[in-house]
Enzyme design. Structure first.
Site, mmCIF file in Angstrom:
data_model
loop_
_atom_site.group_PDB
_atom_site.id
_atom_site.type_symbol
_atom_site.label_atom_id
_atom_site.label_comp_id
_atom_site.label_asym_id
_atom_site.label_seq_id
_atom_site.Cartn_x
_atom_site.Cartn_y
_atom_site.Cartn_z
ATOM 1 N N LYS A 137 18.558 22.435 -41.032
ATOM 2 C CA LYS A 137 18.896 23.350 -42.123
ATOM 3 C C LYS A 137 20.335 23.762 -41.851
ATOM 4 O O LYS A 137 20.619 24.560 -40.956
ATOM 5 C CB LYS A 137 17.979 24.563 -42.145
ATOM 6 C CG LYS A 137 18.325 25.576 -43.237
ATOM 7 C CD LYS A 137 17.440 26.813 -43.140
ATOM 8 C CE LYS A 137 17.661 27.778 -44.293
ATOM 9 N NZ LYS A 137 19.010 28.351 -44.375
ATOM 10 N N TYR B 128 17.948 25.208 -37.193
ATOM 11 C CA TYR B 128 18.507 26.104 -38.208
ATOM 12 C C TYR B 128 19.927 26.476 -37.773
ATOM 13 O O TYR B 128 20.117 27.315 -36.903
ATOM 14 C CB TYR B 128 17.610 27.330 -38.332
ATOM 15 C CG TYR B 128 18.001 28.331 -39.407
ATOM 16 C CD1 TYR B 128 19.082 28.143 -40.258
ATOM 17 C CD2 TYR B 128 17.248 29.497 -39.568
ATOM 18 C CE1 TYR B 128 19.410 29.061 -41.228
ATOM 19 C CE2 TYR B 128 17.566 30.433 -40.540
ATOM 20 C CZ TYR B 128 18.654 30.208 -41.363
ATOM 21 O OH TYR B 128 18.976 31.139 -42.317
#
Length: 299
Positions: free
Chosen positions: A172, A142
């Protein structure tokens, strides 16, 4: 890992429903799943991330939410990705073990943002220690440097990462640096990784350089519209795709002009849920209330 369906298209960064007294509202999640699937045509979720205020929740609350999303999403959702990042490594490892035990479709980990990793090796070492607790679960890094302050480029991070973290599946990517994203995609085409963009108002640009899909808060209520943009881009009808992207931008610009209180109300989803015949209200944790901080960022 067993054969799995590729994660692509839209992923809703889920909001944590709460009662007026600040307790998580688990019974709402069944309706939330049906709403995403039937009203927004979104069949993937990212739980306990920035939108879901994961880092403001207790470990027990995060586990309860993860369990409920996995349970209610069975046979309805394609992927339930659980964010297990934390400032404490043991807590992150505990959450990773729990996500694996309940059958999550994937885990994601944010870089620690108080005592920050200063280079690629430090960051990969930390991610490795978390992911080894869920050795059969796909892992997504992330990347959100505007909030973490960790500026390590993903292009650099990905060099050799599969050798150290075999479960690494993708990123992400919540940053506006499309050059970094494009280099990641270009240099890793053979590995069939998944690059999910996290800046909703710039998704079309990310699609143009090869993003597989997107994770974002607006897909909770603009999912159907954004899916039409994806369809237009795939045709390709770029003029129509731009129109949909501009509509998302206009909506977000309106929300930004409302100031912090407007963004809190948007996160609350009270208006949106009432339109669907539900009167559930979500009350944010203290740090997102008006006046609780100088800035109110969405990630």
């Amino acid at each position: 890992m067993t054969s799995r369906k590729k994660l692509q298209g839209l992923v809703a960064a889920t909001i944590t429903p709460m009662t007026p007294d600040g307790q998580i509202n688990l019974p709402v999640i069944r309706q939330y799943v049906d709403y995403l699937v039937n009203k927004q045509t979104v069949k993937n979720v990212f739980v306990n991330g920035t939108t879901g205020e994961g880092l403001s929740l207790s470990i027990q609350e995060r586990k309860q939410l993860a369990e409920e999303w996995v349970c209610q999403g069975k046979d309805k959702l394609d992927h339930v990705i659980i964010h297990v990042g934390a400032l404490s490594l043991p807590e992150s490892q505990e959450l990773a073990r729990h996500a694996a035990a309940i059958g999550a479709g994937g885990i994601a980990v944010i870089a620690p943002f108080f005592f920050k990793p200063t280079n690629k090796d430090e960051l990969v070492s930390l991610l490795q220690k978390v992911t080894c607790e869920a050795p059969d679960v796909p892992f997504y890094y992330y990347h959100i440097p505007p909030l973490t302050g960790v500026k390590i480029r993903v292009e650099e991070l990905l060099e050799g990462i599969k050798e150290r973290i075999p479960t690494f599946q993708g990123v992400k990517f919540s940053d506006t640096d499309l050059l970094d994203l494009a280099q990641c995609i270009h240099k890793n085409e053979a590995q069939q990784l998944e690059f999910l963009y996290g800046v909703d108002e710039q998704l079309l640009g990310a699609l143009a350089v090869g993003a597989n899909g997107a994770v974002g808060s607006t897909y909770n209520y603009l999912g159907r519209q954004t899916n039409l943009m994806l369809e237009a881009f795939a045709k390709p009808d770029l003029a129509l795709a731009r129109k949909y992207q501009f509509l998302t931008g206009e909506f977000l610009n309106f929300v930004i002009k409302l100031g912090p209180s407007g963004r809190v109300q948007l996160r609350g989803h009270g208006q949106l849920h009432q339109q669907e015949g539900r009167a559930e209200q979500r009350c944010p944790r203290l740090h997102q209330l008006p006046g609780a901080g100088e800035r109110d960022e969405e990630g």
